[in-house]
Structures are given as structure tokens and as C-alpha cells.
Design an enzyme around this catalytic site. Sequence first.
Site, PDB file in Angstrom:
ATOM      1  N   PHE B 119      13.723   3.617 -75.541  1.00  0.00           N
ATOM      2  CA  PHE B 119      14.211   2.322 -74.973  1.00  0.00           C
ATOM      3  C   PHE B 119      13.511   2.104 -74.724  1.00  0.00           C
ATOM      4  O   PHE B 119      12.617   2.222 -73.327  1.00  0.00           O
ATOM      5  CB  PHE B 119      15.514   2.093 -74.583  1.00  0.00           C
ATOM      6  CG  PHE B 119      16.520   1.366 -74.745  1.00  0.00           C
ATOM      7  CD1 PHE B 119      16.495   1.636 -76.614  1.00  0.00           C
ATOM      8  CD2 PHE B 119      16.819   0.462 -74.713  1.00  0.00           C
ATOM      9  CE1 PHE B 119      17.391   0.448 -76.998  1.00  0.00           C
ATOM     10  CE2 PHE B 119      17.746  -0.422 -74.996  1.00  0.00           C
ATOM     11  CZ  PHE B 119      18.287  -0.801 -76.660  1.00  0.00           C
ATOM     12  N   GLN B 233      18.739 -12.150 -66.373  1.00  0.00           N
ATOM     13  CA  GLN B 233      17.578 -11.302 -67.610  1.00  0.00           C
ATOM     14  C   GLN B 233      17.449 -12.041 -68.675  1.00  0.00           C
ATOM     15  O   GLN B 233      18.458 -12.585 -69.815  1.00  0.00           O
ATOM     16  CB  GLN B 233      18.112  -9.747 -67.285  1.00  0.00           C
ATOM     17  CG  GLN B 233      17.517  -9.148 -68.601  1.00  0.00           C
ATOM     18  CD  GLN B 233      17.553  -7.437 -68.365  1.00  0.00           C
ATOM     19  OE1 GLN B 233      18.737  -7.534 -69.512  1.00  0.00           O
ATOM     20  NE2 GLN B 233      16.651  -6.583 -67.875  1.00  0.00           N
ATOM     21  N   HIS B 235      16.255 -11.858 -72.466  1.00  0.00           N
ATOM     22  CA  HIS B 235      15.863 -10.897 -73.039  1.00  0.00           C
ATOM     23  C   HIS B 235      14.240 -11.139 -74.250  1.00  0.00           C
ATOM     24  O   HIS B 235      14.227 -12.515 -74.632  1.00  0.00           O
ATOM     25  CB  HIS B 235      17.168 -10.166 -74.512  1.00  0.00           C
ATOM     26  CG  HIS B 235      16.246  -9.509 -75.298  1.00  0.00           C
ATOM     27  ND1 HIS B 235      16.110  -9.527 -75.951  1.00  0.00           N
ATOM     28  CD2 HIS B 235      17.659  -7.644 -75.330  1.00  0.00           C
ATOM     29  CE1 HIS B 235      15.746  -8.393 -77.210  1.00  0.00           C
ATOM     30  NE2 HIS B 235      16.329  -7.149 -75.821  1.00  0.00           N
ATOM     31  N   LEU B 245      20.326 -12.021 -80.729  1.00  0.00           N
ATOM     32  CA  LEU B 245      19.125 -11.140 -80.069  1.00  0.00           C
ATOM     33  C   LEU B 245      18.910 -10.310 -81.022  1.00  0.00           C
ATOM     34  O   LEU B 245      19.333  -9.618 -82.224  1.00  0.00           O
ATOM     35  CB  LEU B 245      20.516 -10.224 -78.902  1.00  0.00           C
ATOM     36  CG  LEU B 245      19.526  -9.059 -78.612  1.00  0.00           C
ATOM     37  CD1 LEU B 245      20.477  -9.056 -76.724  1.00  0.00           C
ATOM     38  CD2 LEU B 245      19.652  -8.111 -78.934  1.00  0.00           C
ATOM     39  N   GLU B 248      15.409  -4.252 -79.031  1.00  0.00           N
ATOM     40  CA  GLU B 248      14.774  -3.793 -78.293  1.00  0.00           C
ATOM     41  C   GLU B 248      14.193  -2.753 -79.170  1.00  0.00           C
ATOM     42  O   GLU B 248      13.070  -2.153 -79.259  1.00  0.00           O
ATOM     43  CB  GLU B 248      14.731  -2.975 -76.998  1.00  0.00           C
ATOM     44  CG  GLU B 248      14.238  -3.102 -75.896  1.00  0.00           C
ATOM     45  CD  GLU B 248      14.510  -2.764 -74.624  1.00  0.00           C
ATOM     46  OE1 GLU B 248      14.875  -3.769 -74.748  1.00  0.00           O
ATOM     47  OE2 GLU B 248      13.964  -2.579 -73.508  1.00  0.00           O
ATOM     48  N   ARG B 288      11.733  -5.839 -69.441  1.00  0.00           N
ATOM     49  CA  ARG B 288      12.433  -7.024 -69.904  1.00  0.00           C
ATOM     50  C   ARG B 288      11.640  -8.502 -69.638  1.00  0.00           C
ATOM     51  O   ARG B 288      11.426  -9.122 -70.594  1.00  0.00           O
ATOM     52  CB  ARG B 288      13.842  -7.367 -70.317  1.00  0.00           C
ATOM     53  CG  ARG B 288      14.166  -6.129 -71.203  1.00  0.00           C
ATOM     54  CD  ARG B 288      16.063  -5.896 -71.204  1.00  0.00           C
ATOM     55  NE  ARG B 288      16.435  -5.150 -71.771  1.00  0.00           N
ATOM     56  CZ  ARG B 288      17.740  -4.840 -72.524  1.00  0.00           C
ATOM     57  NH1 ARG B 288      18.485  -6.115 -71.717  1.00  0.00           N
ATOM     58  NH2 ARG B 288      18.135  -4.431 -73.598  1.00  0.00           N
ATOM     59  N   HIS B 356      19.847 -13.244 -71.452  1.00  0.00           N
ATOM     60  CA  HIS B 356      20.679 -12.047 -71.657  1.00  0.00           C
ATOM     61  C   HIS B 356      21.780 -11.670 -70.626  1.00  0.00           C
ATOM     62  O   HIS B 356      22.846 -10.777 -70.991  1.00  0.00           O
ATOM     63  CB  HIS B 356      19.684 -11.138 -72.248  1.00  0.00           C
ATOM     64  CG  HIS B 356      20.049 -10.264 -72.421  1.00  0.00           C
ATOM     65  ND1 HIS B 356      21.096  -9.997 -74.288  1.00  0.00           N
ATOM     66  CD2 HIS B 356      20.195  -8.503 -73.336  1.00  0.00           C
ATOM     67  CE1 HIS B 356      21.371  -8.955 -74.768  1.00  0.00           C
ATOM     68  NE2 HIS B 356      21.248  -7.815 -73.644  1.00  0.00           N
ATOM     69  N   ARG B 391      18.448  -5.310 -65.229  1.00  0.00           N
ATOM     70  CA  ARG B 391      18.180  -4.420 -65.675  1.00  0.00           C
ATOM     71  C   ARG B 391      17.901  -3.633 -66.728  1.00  0.00           C
ATOM     72  O   ARG B 391      17.164  -4.525 -67.550  1.00  0.00           O
ATOM     73  CB  ARG B 391      19.678  -5.044 -66.234  1.00  0.00           C
ATOM     74  CG  ARG B 391      20.907  -3.516 -66.515  1.00  0.00           C
ATOM     75  CD  ARG B 391      22.048  -3.643 -67.144  1.00  0.00           C
ATOM     76  NE  ARG B 391      21.735  -5.479 -68.946  1.00  0.00           N
ATOM     77  CZ  ARG B 391      21.401  -4.754 -69.776  1.00  0.00           C
ATOM     78  NH1 ARG B 391      21.095  -3.501 -70.411  1.00  0.00           N
ATOM     79  NH2 ARG B 391      21.400  -6.005 -70.892  1.00  0.00           N
TER      80      ARG B 391
END
Lengths: 247, 582, 115, 134
Positions: B119, B233, B235, B245, B248, B288, B356, B391
Site C-alpha cells: 500500500f 487528506q 485522495h 474513490l 490505491e 497521498r 478523503h 494519514r
Amino acid sequence: MADKITLEVFRYRPDDNSEPSFQKYMIPLQRDWVILDALNYIKDHIDGTLSYRWSCRMGICGSCGMMVNEKPVLTCAAFLENLIPGPVRIEPLENFPVVRDLVIDMRDFLEKLKRVKPWIIREQEDPAIEEYKQTPDQLADFKQYSMCINCMLCYSACPVYGLEPEFTGPAVIALAQRYNMDNRDHGNSARMDALSDESGMWQCTFIGDCSKVCPKKVDPAGAIQRYKVHGANTWWKNLLLPWAKDK
Amino acid sequence: MDHISYESDVLIIGAGGAGLRAAIAVSEKDPKLKISIISKVYPMRSHTVSAEGGAAAVIKDNDSLDDHAYDTISGGDWMTDQDAVEIFVREAPKEMIRLEHWGCPWSRQKDGKVAVRPFGGMKKKRTWFAADKTGFHMLHTLFQTSLKYSQIQRFDEWFVTRLLVDDGRCQGAVALEISTGQIAAIKAKSVIICSGGAGKVFPFTTNANIKTGDGMAIAYRAGVPLKDMEFVQYHPTGLPFTGILITEACRAEGGHLLNKNGYRYLQDYDLGKPEPRPVLRSMELGPRDRLSQAFVQEREKGQTLEGPYGDYVHLDLRHLGKKIINEKLPFVRELCLKYENIDPIKEMIPVRPVVHYMMGGIDTDIHGATALSGLFAAGECACVSINGANRLGSNSLTELLVFGARAGESAANFALNQNGSSKGLDFLYKNELKRLNKQFLNRTGGTEKIVDIRKAMHHVMENGAGIYRTEVALSDAQNEIQELKSKFKNLRISDTSKTFNTELVGSLELSCLLDIAESVIQSALFRKESRGSHQRSDFKNRDDANYLSHSLAYRNKNGAPEIKYQPVAITKWPPGERIYGK
Amino acid sequence: MKSHVEPFWWSLFGAGGAISALFLPVLSIIIGLAIPFGWIDIPSYEHIYGIFEPLSVRLVLLAIISLSLFHWAHRFRFTLYEGLQLHRFKYIIAILCYGSAITIVAFASYSLWNY
Amino acid sequence: MTNTTKSSGKSYKKEMPILWWTRRTSHIIFVMRELTSLGVAYFAIILLLLIGAISQGEESYYEFIKLMKSPILIWLSIISLLGLIFHSVTWFNLAPKAMVVKFGKYRIPGIVIMLSNYAGWIVISIIVGRFLLY
């Protein structure tokens, strides 16, 4: 492509002691609008008193199911473009009491869900040190039934539920199967108790519409038929080999 | 109007991942404790359901807790509290295994063990996943497991309007039953807020319609500070119109981000060199914030594409082939087909950065406790803080579990040490009834439409508090929000019905959104540095000397936010530079 | 495990459904159409009598007839419940459906035994 | 877990019309499928009567054959045969939903089960036909 389309929206406001009626709204037609976008347009710009549920707008939260031209659909996944020229008739999901406008009362489902014990039942709970093993094949055995988003479309499509509100219904039985077929679970017989009575799976006459309308391809109709086969086998086994134990 | 009240030991506001985990934790702590869960939607509608990619926890032999901690801390640009992170990474595996034992259908290896995937921002593979519907499966597993406990009483589709605070402690809440319009006091010995984030203050967001920051706002109004609200944040990959969304995981499987010339532009932004196969912490798997910022700079260079819903770039998955897309990313393909009429096997997906997640939230300690005695918080609405200035992807689902459970346990302990409720609650309840009736339920006149204020707020937030911020833009935004707040006082509510009045709910939500927007802007205005997701064009560098501290937004007597600071907890990782792609 | 009779009736319904789906169309074509319309010669009495002489054949035939009848009884019961919304008479309907199936099966057993 | 939300008691419930299944083609097909059971029962009784006639002697056998040639019974035969065939087809098509056959770890696809049903149908029909006529 026309630039406007008419929606005929079911209205019911218990506070007015009024009878249900249909209200027409003319809205702009946009290529990428779904029914839900149209309802939001009405709510924001034409009539703030229209009530309906919605949240994620991506077909996963299960809030926005309605009857569109007499078919139960998720309104976030139903393009207006496919309903040209209209008018498009929008009603609350069938077979449920209507609280107001497009909002249905679904508490019955939650009561029934609890009754089939939709959680892992173990003979003994292991401490959380290591995962229970489950191969991809074992996962595949129940995965399909775990995809239910509780959107209520299957209940709305099920005439048996409409006729017999006692009937446990498609989604709940599919979710019971989701746990029955999970190799980590030992609760099959406890759930069978809840589902083998009169209001359980035996009420189903396999009309099959629940599976047709399911937006997540859960196939509750298949789950119920498999459960019937299993229930019948268990019944004969208990009759002929009463000493043998069920999982 | 009738006076209605309910009693319980622990009241949980919000029935998403954190709320349900907390409820189970309380149930397990002491089966005698009576628990109420109140939520404005049915539990399975909560926004946890939308999370796609996965949940991080160390379980493989080649991984270590320190690695997870370091990735989290550096990802958060050293704004994370390291004591909290250490607890988080330590408890994460146990929590994830518990969820596995409760039936969560995690994707598996051939040998039956849980599978993990790479990730963004992670050095090792440690993201547990359930295909690409991880949040959905976690939420339904928690919800269905919670049905096992008869001591949990649910208030589905109730909207909390105020916390009941008397005698210096939080003792419940006042809530509106949406289906009937009745307003009740729900008294409790301790209260946990798990009401999620507030992405809906922004126009382009992956967040669901319900994410209006209600819980943050009621805590803020009760005098609890909101921490680190400036850190929002983005995305990097959302669908332009719907904000849906695109996980990722697409990039982890090897998807490429391309500008209008078909060029992998991330290589121009210190994010490593393009390799044919995905490299952890490099290029498309960078963090991100950096990816979203690269988009804005690319747009300034005129290298993005233009569409009806603003500018965008392309996410290209075509080279992965049909088999991988169908096996590993079936939900992504389904979303593209259903909502944008695009088949990622054949076409590129238009994407843009979308809001996000809110790193900030109700200030809590590592036990989930807030500054207000008896009030706890967990999940996105809370700020512990393990997310810092940015995050790390796949930490939020794990956070729900770890801090949901911790907050549940703390609230249970707190409740066990309390006797009854204090006398003043009924008075507070009656006052709240009066306020609600006057301002909302029996409101007449008013000219301002909800939609106009909401749209104006979106505009203000996008322009003033977006990916890049400046002193001028933020000050303007603050003034405009003040204007909107006074307009709100003249709101028109056309629906007078008591039954399922969604216009009423919408106006209550809007009042919360405005408070949150104000606190975001004010916190951003005061942080004169660039760190993680908070990028100031006028202060381009990180400033550890002055700003290695959390902002705390307190609501003053006039209802405006006042900013104070609190140091960041550092244990063993001194602030360093965030390096990616090397 | 609670005991209910529903699985029993459903088993008979299922078995009857399968057996009637496999066996009845061909028998129906021969007896109901081919012979009456003269598409084939009428089998001689001796031939046809001989076919059913062995007890095993008669047992198979009894199984086909009785399972088919139970298939009907179960399915028709629900057709009445649902198709005409007669659920309030559910006990009477159940007794009539299964009762007539049992009666005919008893008669069939008798006549096949005394063949 | 219990649920506290009270009903306002004023909700609206639409009643299903008695002949609800006439409103949708899929429901008409469903009811027709269910009514094939009448064909099944009818033909089971015909079979029983045939056996009865055979056991009573040659005369009553030919009497029975003659009876089968009467227009009413011809029509009933045609209708019941159509029902029986519809029953067979729907039954074989839906069987894979209820039956999951596994060969070790490998789950046999529904289409294979369905096709083997049809194969069984053909084989049985040929055997029964030969048995009865030759």
C-alpha cells in the site's frame, strides 16, 4: 436527446392525514445523472419537503433502493438516460410500510436478521493469537453470500414476503447461509432451528425475482434452495440416524 | 411536548466501525453494562462501508512493529504522537485477528493464512484486505457480531443535537428521532463519540452524504477542543463528478498516473524513477498528499486534461490485463462501468484529487478520553493522533478497531465508577428542547436556502482551504464563513412535518458543517508552515522549531474558534525528512 | 434441532418433481397422444400386461405415481396460498392437498398389489 | 441487541391485489410453472387408471384406450403434456441452484449439472419408450 424529463414521485405525508399521491417534477436531463441526482436536484431546487434516504452514491451503503417504473433498483446506479423519454415513476420499495414519501420502514428485516444468529458460532472461542485457517476455496464457498448490502431490493421483489410478512425472506436466509458455509463456523444447527419453522425457508416457492434484482449478485434464491436441500437431508438424517451429530 | 428520557450506562454516538467495535468492547468488559448506540443512519449505512483498500497490521515474519510505526510517523510528517503510534501498531494485529475470528472474510493465501498487499507509503506488505470491499466486510462483520449482545440497545435513525454536560462531566445526549420528530434525553454514565469525519465541508469528496461532522461539532460546542483540523487528506484518485474513490490498490497492482501527454509525471516531483513494476514508497505508491500536490502543480503547468467537472489526469490500468483487474480490482471495474461508463480494461480512468479523510478531530488521549470527563471519542471524528499531518493509507480501518476498542474499554471503566446522573440534566434537556423548537422545528419565515449556503461553503473551502493555502485566501475564507453563519440564522425550512423530515436533518447538519469549516480555516490560518497535507504557498517549508505541535481549536464565548498548541509526543523517532522513491 | 414436518413434505415434493420431470413426458406422449392418434400401433394386451407383471416394475410405477401426487399436493398447496391469497385457510388447504394425495396413493398401492 | 425506534403508527401499507401475479410477465410465468403440478397429478391419475384397467382384463384395457381417444381427454392430454414439458424444463434449469456438486475442491459448474439433467431425461425417455413398446 431531450433536455428535460418528468418524474412522477410518490408522496405520502402522514402529518397531513392525506392519502398517498403522485407529484410531477420536471427536471433537467443530464447524461451522467442517476435517479438519485434527479431527486437531489428536486430536493435542492424545487421542493425541499421530499424525503428519501441516501448516503454513499456508489452502490455499497444500501440506502437508496426505490421502485423505479415498478422495478426495485438502487437509485444511485440507475441512469436517467436509460429511462428516456419518461415520465419516470418513482415509488418507495414495495412490500414495506411507508413511513413517508420514499422512506420505508425496514425494522422487520433487522429483527429477522438477529433471529438467524448472523455471527460466527464456535464450540470454543480461541484466543486472538493466530488467525483461523481458511483456504481461498473455502472462502469461495460463502463469499457470494457475504456480499449482501441489506438494500432490501430482494424483499421488495419477493411476492411471498408481500403476502406473508412473517416470511424470513431472501437476504436474511442468504446471510444465514453465509455463516453456515463458513468453515470457521459451527452454528449450523442453531440457525437451522430458527429457519426450519413455518416462517422460514419452507415458505419460499422459488419465484427467483430476489436474485434477479440483487445488485450484488448474492443469489438469495439459490441460497434458499440449497438450504432447503440441506434442511431436508438433516431431517432424514435425524430420523434415520438420530445418534449422528450435525455441524 | 412530551418529555422523554432513556437511561443507559454507556452511550455511543455513531454506529460505524469504531462505534460498533466500542460497543462490543463495552459488552465484553462487563455484560451488566447497558449500552445505547445512537446513529442517524442504520449501522450498515455508515461510511466505513465505503472503504475499499485494506487495513494495516503487522503479521508477516519479514515485517516489524517498528517498521509499521516508522511508516506511520514519517507518513504523518512527524505530527503523529509516537506513544499513540506505538500502542496502535502493537494492538493492531490482535484486533485484526479478532475481527478474523468474528468472521471477516479476509482474502487468503493458498495455505489458508491471511494475505497482505502493498500500500502507498508502506515499506513492507502489511495491508489486510477483503478483495476491494474491505470496509464493507469489516462493517458488516462488526454489525452482525454486535447483534449477539442483548445488552446493546440501538437507536437507529436518531440525530444527536447536543451533549448533556452537567457537574463537569458528560452524562448523555439529546437526540431527535428522525422518523417521528420526537426529542429525547438519553442519559448515560459515559459517552463515546464515533460519528466519523466531515468531508462534506468540501465540494469534491469521496465522503458519503452523511459525513457532516456532527459529532465533532457537538463535542466542540461542549467545550472540547478539535485537534489538528487543518490537516485534510486528499485522495489523489477520485472520479471527477461523483468523487467516487478509486482505491490505491489500483496503483499497488501497478497502475500508472499519466498527464495529458501520457507521461508518468510523478517522476518530476521527487517521487522516484518510473519502473515497469510497482516499487513500494515510490512513484504511484508515494504518499497521498505528495501525489495530490503533484496534481495541482501539473495543472499549473497546463499538463492536465479538462472535463465538464474540472481538470483531471488519467489512471491507466490497461497494461495489467483483464485477469488481474477482474481478480484483484473487481469493485473498481464495477464502479467505473456503473458510474462513469468506462471500462478500465480498455480505457484510462479520469481521476482528480478529492477530499478523503480528516486527520484532525476531537482531541483524545491514548485511552480515547477527551478533556471533558466522561466523554470519549474514536475513529475519524477523533484525533489521537496517529495520523499526524497525513494519514497513511490503510491505517484508518485499523484505527477504528484499536481505538474503538480502547475507547470502549475506557468508557466502560468510567461508567463502572459512576453513580447516577446529576439533577441538572432535565433542565439542560428542556433548554435544548426550547432551542430546537425555536431554531428549527417551529421555525417560520427565513429566506436563505440550505443549498445556497452549502454551495457557498463548498466554494469557500475549495478556494481558501484546498490543497494549497495562503494567508490571504484563508483570511478571506474566514470572513466568508462568518457571513454564511449569519445567513444561516435566516435559514428557510419549508418542511414542517414531524415525520422523517430530511430538510430538518439537513439544516442541523449544515450548522455542524459551518462550525467545522470555521475550525479548519482558523487552524490552517495559524499554522504558518507546510507540513504533510497542509501546504502553505507563503510558508513552503516545515518549521519544527515553531510548529512541531498540535493545534487545538477551542470554541470561545462568541462561538468562534481560538487556537492553542500542544507539543507532539516524540518517543524514539526524531523528526526527519520524508523521503520517497529512494 | 426442532422437528417439523415441512422438510418431509418438501423432500417428497423434490423427489416427485425430479421423477415426474424425467418419466412423465415420455409416458404422456405415448399414452396420451401417440396411441390415441394412432401414431403407433396399440400394444397388445398380452404385451402390456406382461410388462407390469413383475413386482419390481409395479413398485417403480407406484413410486412414480405417488411421488408425483405428493409433488402436486405440496406445490398446489402453495399455489393456493399465494396465487389466491388463501393463507388464512392454510390448515384446511394442507389437509385437503396432502389428504387427497395420501388417499389416492393408498388406492394405487391397493390396485397395484392386487394386479 | 434491541431496537428502540418507535413507530409513528401512521405508516402506509399498500395491499397486494388478489391476482397480484397478473401484473408482471415473470409472475405469470411463475404461476404457470406452479400450475404444471396439476398436469403432473392428472397424468399420475391417468397412469393409475390405466393400470387398473389392465389389471381388470383385456376388455377394460381397450375400453380405456378408446376413452383416451375422446376429444375431451385428447385435449386434456395435450394440455397436460405441455405442462409436463414446461415442468421438466423449468425443473432441470433451476436444479443447479439447489444442487452444488463438488468434485474434491472443484465445484461443478451449474451448466454442467443442467446439461446432465437433460441428458438423463433423454436416456430415460428412450429406455421407457422401448420398454413399453417392444
